[in-house]
Design a protein around this motif. Structure first.
Motif, PDB file in Angstrom:
ATOM      1  N   LEU A   1       0.831  -1.197   0.000  1.00 42.22           N
ATOM      2  CA  LEU A   1       0.000   0.000   0.000  1.00 42.22           C
ATOM      3  C   LEU A   1       0.862   1.242   0.000  1.00 42.22           C
ATOM      4  N   LEU A   2       0.301   2.313  -0.542  1.00 41.59           N
ATOM      5  CA  LEU A   2       1.041   3.546  -0.783  1.00 41.59           C
ATOM      6  C   LEU A   2       0.583   4.653   0.163  1.00 41.59           C
ATOM      7  N   LEU A   3       1.561   5.276   0.830  1.00 44.79           N
ATOM      8  CA  LEU A   3       1.314   6.469   1.637  1.00 44.79           C
ATOM      9  C   LEU A   3       2.064   7.636   1.006  1.00 44.79           C
ATOM     10  N   ARG A   4       1.440   8.800   1.070  1.00 42.38           N
ATOM     11  CA  ARG A   4       2.092  10.029   0.603  1.00 42.38           C
ATOM     12  C   ARG A   4       2.015  11.061   1.731  1.00 42.38           C
ATOM     13  N   PRO A   5       2.940  11.001   2.690  1.00 41.52           N
ATOM     14  CA  PRO A   5       2.888  11.912   3.836  1.00 41.52           C
ATOM     15  C   PRO A   5       2.927  13.381   3.402  1.00 41.52           C
ATOM     16  N   GLN A   6       2.162  14.203   4.113  1.00 46.91           N
ATOM     17  CA  GLN A   6       2.091  15.626   3.788  1.00 46.91           C
ATOM     18  C   GLN A   6       2.966  16.483   4.688  1.00 46.91           C
TER      19      GLN A   6
ATOM     20  N   LEU B   1       7.726  -5.284   4.872  1.00 44.08           N
ATOM     21  CA  LEU B   1       8.872  -4.592   4.293  1.00 44.08           C
ATOM     22  C   LEU B   1       8.434  -3.176   3.943  1.00 44.08           C
ATOM     23  N   THR B   2       9.055  -2.177   4.586  1.00 44.60           N
ATOM     24  CA  THR B   2       8.698  -0.781   4.365  1.00 44.60           C
ATOM     25  C   THR B   2       9.802  -0.085   3.584  1.00 44.60           C
ATOM     26  N   ASP B   3       9.424   0.523   2.449  1.00 42.48           N
ATOM     27  CA  ASP B   3      10.355   1.291   1.622  1.00 42.48           C
ATOM     28  C   ASP B   3       9.971   2.763   1.707  1.00 42.48           C
ATOM     29  N   VAL B   4      10.923   3.608   2.103  1.00 41.95           N
ATOM     30  CA  VAL B   4      10.674   5.041   2.242  1.00 41.95           C
ATOM     31  C   VAL B   4      11.489   5.796   1.204  1.00 41.95           C
ATOM     32  N   ARG B   5      10.817   6.683   0.456  1.00 40.82           N
ATOM     33  CA  ARG B   5      11.507   7.557  -0.495  1.00 40.82           C
ATOM     34  C   ARG B   5      11.415   8.975   0.032  1.00 40.82           C
ATOM     35  N   SER B   6      12.567   9.583   0.285  1.00 41.50           N
ATOM     36  CA  SER B   6      12.603  10.880   0.947  1.00 41.50           C
ATOM     37  C   SER B   6      12.445  12.025  -0.034  1.00 41.50           C
ATOM     38  N   GLY B   7      11.733  13.063   0.439  1.00 41.87           N
ATOM     39  CA  GLY B   7      11.640  14.326  -0.277  1.00 41.87           C
ATOM     40  C   GLY B   7      12.524  15.356   0.401  1.00 41.87           C
ATOM     41  N   PRO B   8      12.394  16.633   0.039  1.00 40.29           N
ATOM     42  CA  PRO B   8      13.241  17.685   0.630  1.00 40.29           C
ATOM     43  C   PRO B   8      13.081  17.809   2.147  1.00 40.29           C
TER      44      PRO B   8
ATOM     45  N   PRO C   1       9.222  12.387   4.074  1.00 41.88           N
ATOM     46  CA  PRO C   1       9.106  11.296   3.101  1.00 41.88           C
ATOM     47  C   PRO C   1       8.153  11.648   1.963  1.00 41.88           C
ATOM     48  N   ARG C   2       8.610  11.426   0.745  1.00 43.85           N
ATOM     49  CA  ARG C   2       7.776  11.714  -0.426  1.00 43.85           C
ATOM     50  C   ARG C   2       6.753  10.616  -0.648  1.00 43.85           C
ATOM     51  N   GLU C   3       7.168   9.377  -0.412  1.00 45.20           N
ATOM     52  CA  GLU C   3       6.237   8.260  -0.507  1.00 45.20           C
ATOM     53  C   GLU C   3       6.755   7.126   0.373  1.00 45.20           C
ATOM     54  N   VAL C   4       5.804   6.382   0.906  1.00 47.06           N
ATOM     55  CA  VAL C   4       6.110   5.219   1.723  1.00 47.06           C
ATOM     56  C   VAL C   4       5.337   4.042   1.151  1.00 47.06           C
ATOM     57  N   ILE C   5       6.051   2.983   0.827  1.00 46.42           N
ATOM     58  CA  ILE C   5       5.423   1.765   0.308  1.00 46.42           C
ATOM     59  C   ILE C   5       5.596   0.679   1.358  1.00 46.42           C
ATOM     60  N   ILE C   6       4.469   0.138   1.809  1.00 51.77           N
ATOM     61  CA  ILE C   6       4.471  -0.891   2.845  1.00 51.77           C
ATOM     62  C   ILE C   6       4.037  -2.213   2.226  1.00 51.77           C
TER      63      ILE C   6
END
Length: 288
Positions: free
Chosen positions: A91-96, A144-151, A154-159
């Motif tokens: 599932l996809l998270l897009r933290p604000q 398994l959690t994959d975090v992609r960082s923004g400035p 986190p720009r997106e989190v895939i769990i």
């Protein structure tokens, strides 16, 4: 020696669909599962969702697969994912904002998965730090959690979540038959995968709402209650900071790292690595 539970034959397995239509029956999602991308077979649901996220899929998008051919677990291990018996989802998270501690993106699915499996099966599923799920001492699910960082956050989190549901003993590789299990092996009956997914999405919604509202300590406390091994358990640390040692678990710190009172003295903070429970305890306990 095979895992505990019934010995099954090779009869044809009944249909157990996990299509969007099956999941949405009697379930109305708020965030997670409003959009479900279903595949009969993928290499990895995390990889598939990462590609979908790059195309702009919204927060709450879920990838479900009936089979994975290259499923991944923690520490670059393979997650065995035979067709038609397990739950393989991402599932996809897009933290604000950056106000949510990163470790909660691991604790959230662990708590949600344990609660969902307990709700549906009534079996005593527990969390083994940081995010493995065990049943009677054997692994039944992994995250398994994959975090992609923004400035700034986190720009997106895939769990990614993998659950052994209706696996029979023969579905487990020989090297896992002493350490892994499934709901079917443990209970001697089959379970609806769609019903488990519904319960899991509901629990994820509840936990994510706590994270976003700033009351994440409730989620941490739930993790503690579902993870008795994080306090007072003899363990061996494998791969933590490049060294192996033994000690007693002494809880978690404010970042979700495991605290271990080492047999050689002092308290070690473990942020990554593998923790193995020692049966029978330590020969020389810390402080003795």
């Amino acid at each position: 020696m095979t895992p505990e539970g019934p010995h099954f034959g090779q009869a044809v397995r009944p249909a157990d669909p996990i299509t969007p239509e099956a999941v949405h029956t009697d379930y109305t999602p708020k965030i997670f599962g409003r959009r479900i991308l279903y595949y009969d077979s993928v290499d990895s649901t995390n990889n598939t969702l990462r590609r979908a996220a790059s195309r702009g899929e919204p927060e709450g998008t879920v990838v479900l697969a009936n089979e994975q051919t290259a499923g991944r677990g923690r520490l670059n291990r393979t997650w065995v994912s035979p067709a038609g018996v397990g739950i393989y989802m991402s599932l996809l998270l897009r933290p604000q904002s950056g106000g949510i501690p990163l470790f909660l993106y691991t604790f959230l699915p662990a708590v949600a998965t344990a609660r969902a499996l307990r709700r549906v099966s009534g079996l005593p599923v527990f969390i083994h730090w940081p995010n493995d799920l065990t049943l009677r001492g054997r692994k039944i699910a992994g995250i398994l959690t994959d975090v992609r960082s923004g400035p700034n956050h986190p720009r997106e989190v895939i769990i990614g979540i993998g659950i052994n549901v209706n696996n029979m003993p023969g579905d487990l590789p020989p090297e896992l038959q002493e350490i892994a299990t499934s709901l079917t092996i443990a209970a001697g009956r089959r379970y609806s995968r769609a019903s488990i997914i519904q319960a899991l999405l509901e629990e994820l919604e509840r936990g994510y709402a706590l994270m976003k509202s700033g009351t994440s300590m409730d989620l941490v406390e739930a993790w503690r209650k579902l993870s008795p091994s994080h306090q007072g358990t003899p363990v061996e640390v494998v791969g933590g900071r490049g060294k192996n040692f033994r000690g007693i678990t002494r809880g978690i710190d404010h970042d979700g790292a495991l605290l271990i009172e080492a047999a050689h003295g002092g308290v070690e903070r473990i942020a990554f690595g593998e923790i193995r429970r020692i049966r029978g305890g330590l020969q020389h306990a810390p402080g003795s």
